[in-house]
Write a protein that holds these residues in place. Structure first.
Motif, PDB file in Angstrom:
ATOM      1  N   UNK A   2       0.826  -1.208   0.000  1.00  0.00           N
ATOM      2  CA  UNK A   2       0.000   0.000   0.000  1.00  0.00           C
ATOM      3  C   UNK A   2       0.864   1.264   0.000  1.00  0.00           C
ATOM      4  N   UNK A   3       0.328   2.325  -0.554  1.00  0.00           N
ATOM      5  CA  UNK A   3       1.019   3.613  -0.543  1.00  0.00           C
ATOM      6  C   UNK A   3       1.271   4.033   0.899  1.00  0.00           C
ATOM      7  N   UNK A   4       2.452   4.552   1.181  1.00  0.00           N
ATOM      8  CA  UNK A   4       2.769   5.050   2.516  1.00  0.00           C
ATOM      9  C   UNK A   4       3.456   4.059   3.425  1.00  0.00           C
ATOM     10  N   UNK A   5       3.582   2.798   3.011  1.00  0.00           N
ATOM     11  CA  UNK A   5       4.263   1.817   3.843  1.00  0.00           C
ATOM     12  C   UNK A   5       5.699   2.288   4.055  1.00  0.00           C
ATOM     13  N   UNK A   6       6.145   2.299   5.289  1.00  0.00           N
ATOM     14  CA  UNK A   6       7.484   2.766   5.634  1.00  0.00           C
ATOM     15  C   UNK A   6       7.503   4.195   6.148  1.00  0.00           C
ATOM     16  N   UNK A   7       6.396   4.948   5.916  1.00  0.00           N
ATOM     17  CA  UNK A   7       6.317   6.291   6.485  1.00  0.00           C
ATOM     18  C   UNK A   7       6.342   6.163   8.009  1.00  0.00           C
ATOM     19  N   UNK A   8       6.975   7.098   8.723  1.00  0.00           N
ATOM     20  CA  UNK A   8       7.233   6.940  10.164  1.00  0.00           C
ATOM     21  C   UNK A   8       6.039   6.539  11.031  1.00  0.00           C
ATOM     22  N   UNK A   9       4.845   7.045  10.777  1.00  0.00           N
ATOM     23  CA  UNK A   9       3.698   6.727  11.637  1.00  0.00           C
ATOM     24  C   UNK A   9       2.718   5.753  10.993  1.00  0.00           C
ATOM     25  N   UNK A  10       3.054   5.211   9.847  1.00  0.00           N
ATOM     26  CA  UNK A  10       2.156   4.313   9.126  1.00  0.00           C
ATOM     27  C   UNK A  10       2.168   2.929   9.756  1.00  0.00           C
ATOM     28  N   UNK A  11       1.001   2.379  10.042  1.00  0.00           N
ATOM     29  CA  UNK A  11       0.878   1.008  10.544  1.00  0.00           C
ATOM     30  C   UNK A  11       0.597   0.072   9.378  1.00  0.00           C
ATOM     31  N   UNK A  12       1.331  -1.018   9.314  1.00  0.00           N
ATOM     32  CA  UNK A  12       1.128  -2.032   8.287  1.00  0.00           C
ATOM     33  C   UNK A  12       1.027  -3.380   8.979  1.00  0.00           C
ATOM     34  N   UNK A  13       0.041  -4.179   8.591  1.00  0.00           N
ATOM     35  CA  UNK A  13      -0.185  -5.484   9.199  1.00  0.00           C
ATOM     36  C   UNK A  13       0.047  -6.574   8.156  1.00  0.00           C
ATOM     37  N   UNK A  14       0.941  -7.495   8.473  1.00  0.00           N
ATOM     38  CA  UNK A  14       1.195  -8.668   7.633  1.00  0.00           C
ATOM     39  C   UNK A  14       0.579  -9.851   8.357  1.00  0.00           C
ATOM     40  N   UNK A  15      -0.322 -10.567   7.691  1.00  0.00           N
ATOM     41  CA  UNK A  15      -1.100 -11.627   8.339  1.00  0.00           C
ATOM     42  C   UNK A  15      -0.764 -13.022   7.820  1.00  0.00           C
ATOM     43  N   UNK A  16      -0.772 -13.973   8.747  1.00  0.00           N
ATOM     44  CA  UNK A  16      -0.835 -15.383   8.399  1.00  0.00           C
ATOM     45  C   UNK A  16       0.437 -16.052   7.939  1.00  0.00           C
ATOM     46  N   UNK A  33       0.954 -13.062  12.860  1.00  0.00           N
ATOM     47  CA  UNK A  33       0.839 -11.719  12.286  1.00  0.00           C
ATOM     48  C   UNK A  33       1.973 -10.843  12.795  1.00  0.00           C
ATOM     49  N   UNK A  34       2.338  -9.864  11.988  1.00  0.00           N
ATOM     50  CA  UNK A  34       3.385  -8.903  12.352  1.00  0.00           C
ATOM     51  C   UNK A  34       2.841  -7.506  12.085  1.00  0.00           C
ATOM     52  N   UNK A  35       2.904  -6.631  13.092  1.00  0.00           N
ATOM     53  CA  UNK A  35       2.459  -5.242  12.958  1.00  0.00           C
ATOM     54  C   UNK A  35       3.695  -4.348  12.919  1.00  0.00           C
ATOM     55  N   UNK A  36       3.752  -3.495  11.902  1.00  0.00           N
ATOM     56  CA  UNK A  36       4.911  -2.628  11.681  1.00  0.00           C
ATOM     57  C   UNK A  36       4.453  -1.176  11.701  1.00  0.00           C
ATOM     58  N   UNK A  37       5.188  -0.335  12.446  1.00  0.00           N
ATOM     59  CA  UNK A  37       4.957   1.120  12.425  1.00  0.00           C
ATOM     60  C   UNK A  37       6.184   1.724  11.760  1.00  0.00           C
ATOM     61  N   UNK A  38       5.982   2.356  10.614  1.00  0.00           N
ATOM     62  CA  UNK A  38       7.110   2.879   9.852  1.00  0.00           C
ATOM     63  C   UNK A  38       7.963   1.724   9.373  1.00  0.00           C
ATOM     64  N   UNK A  39       9.172   1.631   9.884  1.00  0.00           N
ATOM     65  CA  UNK A  39      10.063   0.526   9.515  1.00  0.00           C
ATOM     66  C   UNK A  39      10.419  -0.348  10.718  1.00  0.00           C
ATOM     67  N   UNK A  40       9.666  -0.197  11.823  1.00  0.00           N
ATOM     68  CA  UNK A  40       9.943  -0.974  13.044  1.00  0.00           C
ATOM     69  C   UNK A  40       8.811  -1.943  13.353  1.00  0.00           C
ATOM     70  N   UNK A  41       9.166  -3.148  13.728  1.00  0.00           N
ATOM     71  CA  UNK A  41       8.184  -4.138  14.175  1.00  0.00           C
ATOM     72  C   UNK A  41       7.737  -3.742  15.575  1.00  0.00           C
ATOM     73  N   UNK A  42       6.419  -3.571  15.765  1.00  0.00           N
ATOM     74  CA  UNK A  42       5.910  -3.168  17.079  1.00  0.00           C
ATOM     75  C   UNK A  42       5.133  -4.279  17.784  1.00  0.00           C
ATOM     76  N   UNK A  43       4.709  -5.309  17.031  1.00  0.00           N
ATOM     77  CA  UNK A  43       3.994  -6.419  17.665  1.00  0.00           C
ATOM     78  C   UNK A  43       4.097  -7.654  16.789  1.00  0.00           C
TER      79      UNK A  43
END
Length: 65
Positions: A2-16, A33-43
């Motif tokens: 998606x557009x904006x992935x890697x932006x500092x406050x953007x949340x991206x969820x990778x599932x399954x 699942x892995x939740x990423x904020x910007x370029x850091x794994x947060x969960x």
């Protein structure tokens, strides 16, 4: 991706996907699942609910990458 992935406050969820966390306190998941904020794994968890997160696309179940 998606557009904006890697932006500092953007949340991206990778599932399954198979998750090898390399952190004994988190553990590994045959399907997780892995939740990423910007370029850091947060969960990392077996299942994450984050409706505010963009999906990284299709489920990654059965994929290695």
């Amino acid at each position: 991706m998606p557009v904006g992935v890697g932006d500092p406050d953007r949340l991206t969820l990778i599932r399954g996907g198979a998750v090898l966390s390399m952190d004994n306190t988190v553990g590994n998941f045959p399907k997780g699942d892995v939740l990423i904020r910007g370029s850091r794994i947060v969960e990392v968890a077996a299942s994450i609910t984050a409706p505010e997160a963009a999906s990284a696309g299709a489920e990654v179940s059965g994929r290695l990458g």
